[in-house]
Design a protein around this motif. Sequence first.
Motif, mmCIF file in Angstrom:
data_model
loop_
_atom_site.group_PDB
_atom_site.id
_atom_site.type_symbol
_atom_site.label_atom_id
_atom_site.label_comp_id
_atom_site.label_asym_id
_atom_site.label_seq_id
_atom_site.Cartn_x
_atom_site.Cartn_y
_atom_site.Cartn_z
ATOM 1 N N ARG A 121 -22.777 23.474 24.824
ATOM 2 C CA ARG A 121 -21.974 22.366 25.738
ATOM 3 C C ARG A 121 -21.396 22.859 26.548
ATOM 4 O O ARG A 121 -21.426 21.825 28.117
ATOM 5 N N TRP A 122 -20.910 23.796 26.927
ATOM 6 C CA TRP A 122 -20.358 24.545 28.338
ATOM 7 C C TRP A 122 -21.027 24.420 29.562
ATOM 8 O O TRP A 122 -21.480 23.972 30.149
ATOM 9 N N ARG A 123 -22.940 24.711 28.928
ATOM 10 C CA ARG A 123 -23.583 24.567 30.453
ATOM 11 C C ARG A 123 -23.532 23.000 30.497
ATOM 12 O O ARG A 123 -23.989 22.890 31.996
ATOM 13 N N ASP A 124 -23.778 22.627 29.658
ATOM 14 C CA ASP A 124 -24.741 21.057 30.141
ATOM 15 C C ASP A 124 -23.277 20.060 31.004
ATOM 16 O O ASP A 124 -23.636 19.794 31.641
ATOM 17 N N GLN A 125 -22.218 20.237 30.476
ATOM 18 C CA GLN A 125 -21.366 20.074 31.896
ATOM 19 C C GLN A 125 -20.995 20.688 32.678
ATOM 20 O O GLN A 125 -21.056 19.599 33.489
ATOM 21 N N LEU A 126 -21.008 21.671 33.190
ATOM 22 C CA LEU A 126 -22.002 22.473 33.868
ATOM 23 C C LEU A 126 -22.975 22.029 34.825
ATOM 24 O O LEU A 126 -22.116 21.416 36.276
ATOM 25 N N LYS A 127 -24.177 21.262 34.979
ATOM 26 C CA LYS A 127 -24.932 20.836 35.181
ATOM 27 C C LYS A 127 -24.945 19.123 35.726
ATOM 28 O O LYS A 127 -24.755 18.819 36.731
ATOM 29 N N ALA A 128 -23.381 18.641 34.863
ATOM 30 C CA ALA A 128 -22.979 17.282 35.440
ATOM 31 C C ALA A 128 -22.273 17.273 36.707
ATOM 32 O O ALA A 128 -22.091 16.757 36.765
ATOM 33 N N TRP A 164 -22.378 26.376 40.457
ATOM 34 C CA TRP A 164 -20.835 26.086 40.430
ATOM 35 C C TRP A 164 -20.408 27.065 41.328
ATOM 36 O O TRP A 164 -19.217 26.321 41.636
ATOM 37 N N GLN A 165 -19.536 28.139 41.495
ATOM 38 C CA GLN A 165 -19.117 29.077 42.141
ATOM 39 C C GLN A 165 -19.234 28.723 43.483
ATOM 40 O O GLN A 165 -18.891 28.673 44.815
ATOM 41 N N LYS A 166 -20.823 28.396 44.485
ATOM 42 C CA LYS A 166 -21.049 27.993 45.545
ATOM 43 C C LYS A 166 -20.085 26.470 45.785
ATOM 44 O O LYS A 166 -20.094 26.783 46.894
ATOM 45 N N HIS A 167 -19.678 25.816 44.734
ATOM 46 C CA HIS A 167 -18.853 24.242 45.619
ATOM 47 C C HIS A 167 -17.731 24.473 45.392
ATOM 48 O O HIS A 167 -16.471 23.918 45.949
ATOM 49 N N GLY A 168 -16.701 26.057 45.282
ATOM 50 C CA GLY A 168 -15.615 25.621 44.843
ATOM 51 C C GLY A 168 -14.742 26.248 43.894
ATOM 52 O O GLY A 168 -13.839 26.321 43.888
ATOM 53 N N ILE A 169 -15.552 26.358 42.682
ATOM 54 C CA ILE A 169 -15.401 25.709 41.414
ATOM 55 C C ILE A 169 -15.075 26.931 40.284
ATOM 56 O O ILE A 169 -15.968 27.671 40.053
ATOM 57 N N VAL A 170 -13.761 26.862 39.994
ATOM 58 C CA VAL A 170 -13.543 28.451 38.871
ATOM 59 C C VAL A 170 -13.395 27.591 37.839
ATOM 60 O O VAL A 170 -12.201 27.027 37.879
ATOM 61 N N ASP A 171 -13.663 27.593 36.061
ATOM 62 C CA ASP A 171 -12.287 27.721 35.494
ATOM 63 C C ASP A 171 -12.798 28.848 34.803
ATOM 64 O O ASP A 171 -13.254 29.165 34.032
ATOM 65 N N GLN A 179 -22.510 16.168 39.940
ATOM 66 C CA GLN A 179 -21.427 15.210 40.327
ATOM 67 C C GLN A 179 -21.277 15.599 42.251
ATOM 68 O O GLN A 179 -20.359 14.815 42.577
ATOM 69 N N HIS A 180 -21.226 16.776 41.958
ATOM 70 C CA HIS A 180 -21.207 16.694 43.232
ATOM 71 C C HIS A 180 -22.374 17.021 44.943
ATOM 72 O O HIS A 180 -22.694 17.712 45.879
ATOM 73 N N GLY A 181 -22.842 16.665 44.034
ATOM 74 C CA GLY A 181 -24.352 15.851 44.797
ATOM 75 C C GLY A 181 -25.238 17.428 45.227
ATOM 76 O O GLY A 181 -26.586 16.359 45.850
ATOM 77 N N ALA A 182 -25.289 17.757 43.964
ATOM 78 C CA ALA A 182 -26.460 18.726 43.598
ATOM 79 C C ALA A 182 -27.594 18.177 42.783
ATOM 80 O O ALA A 182 -26.495 18.904 41.486
ATOM 81 N N MET A 183 -28.375 19.045 42.850
ATOM 82 C CA MET A 183 -29.775 18.350 41.911
ATOM 83 C C MET A 183 -30.379 20.077 41.579
ATOM 84 O O MET A 183 -31.565 20.728 42.155
ATOM 85 N N VAL A 184 -29.615 20.918 40.695
ATOM 86 C CA VAL A 184 -30.479 21.448 40.802
ATOM 87 C C VAL A 184 -31.317 22.389 39.163
ATOM 88 O O VAL A 184 -30.129 22.027 38.169
#
Length: 543
Positions: A89-96, A48-55, A100-105
């Motif tokens: 639930r947090w993990r699954d939100q991160l996956k989603a 997630w952080q590779k896409h610059g997203i921090v929560d 959404q940012h185009g990465a299928m990891v």
Amino acid sequence: MFCNQCEQTAKGFACELAGVCGKNEEVAALQDALIHALQGIAFYAKEWQKHGIVDSQLDVFVLKGIFTTLTNVDFDPARLSAMVREAVRWRDQLKASIRQHGAMVEFKHASTTFEPASDDAGLVEQGRALQLIQSLDANEDIRSMKQILLYGIKGISAYAEHAAKFGETDPVVTQFIYDALVALGTDGLGIEDCVPVALKAGEVNLRAMELLDAGNTGRYGHPVPTAVQLGHRKNKCILITGHDLINLETLLRQTEGKGIDVYTHGEMLPCHAYPELKKYPHFYGHFGTAWQNQRIEFGAFPGPILFTTNCIQKPAPHYADRVFTTNLVGWPGIKHVEENDFSSVVEMALQMDGFTDDSDKGTVTTGFARNAVLGVADKVIDAVKAGAIKHFFLVGGCDGAKSGRDYYTQFVKQTPKDSIVLTLACGKFRFFKEDLGDIGGIPRLLDIGQCNDAYSAIQIAVALSKAFDCGVNDLPLSMVLSWYEQKAVSILLTLLYLGIKNIRLGPSLPAFITPNVLNFLIETYNIQPITTPEADLEAILSE
């Protein structure tokens, strides 16, 4: 169950039927499931952080989750189960979000696809089946190094969670915790891979302690030497224990003007030295010291008791009805209160008799944190140069019920009269009332503060090394430390990161350290187990 994360582990090996601390197999399984679920978060958080997203909310949740698994923090199965499910639930939100940012990891580690059972009994079985510790690595030495890392990040999380409550955060800390959780699930590592990560944990823990220090001193001022009453006075009363200064401040505000005195227990003693807390006239004294006697002491206290953080075993049943805990601390059947609303604690204090007489048991002095000590650094340096002070001992760490801890009392009592003893954390309660006298007006026994105030101790040591133009290892300074739980592991890693050698550690060595890993620590850092006070003092003073 299999748990060997604390010093008092059964038979010096592991608790396999029930924890010496009181943790049962159900709780142990749920704690393992929680760590597993948090690992799943870590894999995706790094991506997630590779896409610059921090929560920041996620970061705090992970800190709290890891902190929850420390010794004696939360033994409530219902709360642990809820946290496991929230982690997933947090993990699954991160996956989603990543998709959404185009990465299928996708990741191979089982934590990234773990789905908790529909009921709590099933979740407990899942936790048991994980065999979390045994599955870390087939090689016992690598498993040992991974355990050191796991317990290190548990300590880091405790300090970082407290600091976050002050708004003191650093992404470096949470980023490392994610890295460490992923490393725990990585196969094929060698010791040469594990050592840098363990030392990095020490570096990050230093930063976490610095953040907490900034929070404490920024809000309450720097501690000043303060005499604290050990007796009591006739009045209603509340006892607060743990480490959390914000909870103490909240309690002081909510009892102000109500005819209730607030007493500290254990690691809350140093709070009397903070200027912004000292100003409350009903912040009266300290009641209860030794970990192993806490049930007797609490039973003798005539008011409600508020637990604010870890290091406390489940209260004895005969007075558990007047025990309250804050959100992070839990045992089945114990009342929880919100951290910003202690009205139920206050109401019970008003209903109870409180102390019905006055008792003078003298005072002890605390508040010798870095500003206080460095404020008289010139006197200390002059005393060293004049030969009045010939050695410094740092004697501190955790307390515990297991035999062997009287060593520290005897050691301190036998230190030479031309030496200074620095101390911190709850280990000091073995000897904190000893009158060692002074050297030129400088007390020979200086209480630096809580366990996280190891940051202050390090700053004092660094300042002295600069004053004498030498390395810390070249100072006439010896560290004799006691350990019990995981914050002690993180502090030890910090000392190793700083290159500090010749540490004596007791009362026993960690069961999770294998002979080969121990040999590495001995050869690299000259870590030594304690022997007897007499032998260790003779060896130290002849070096």
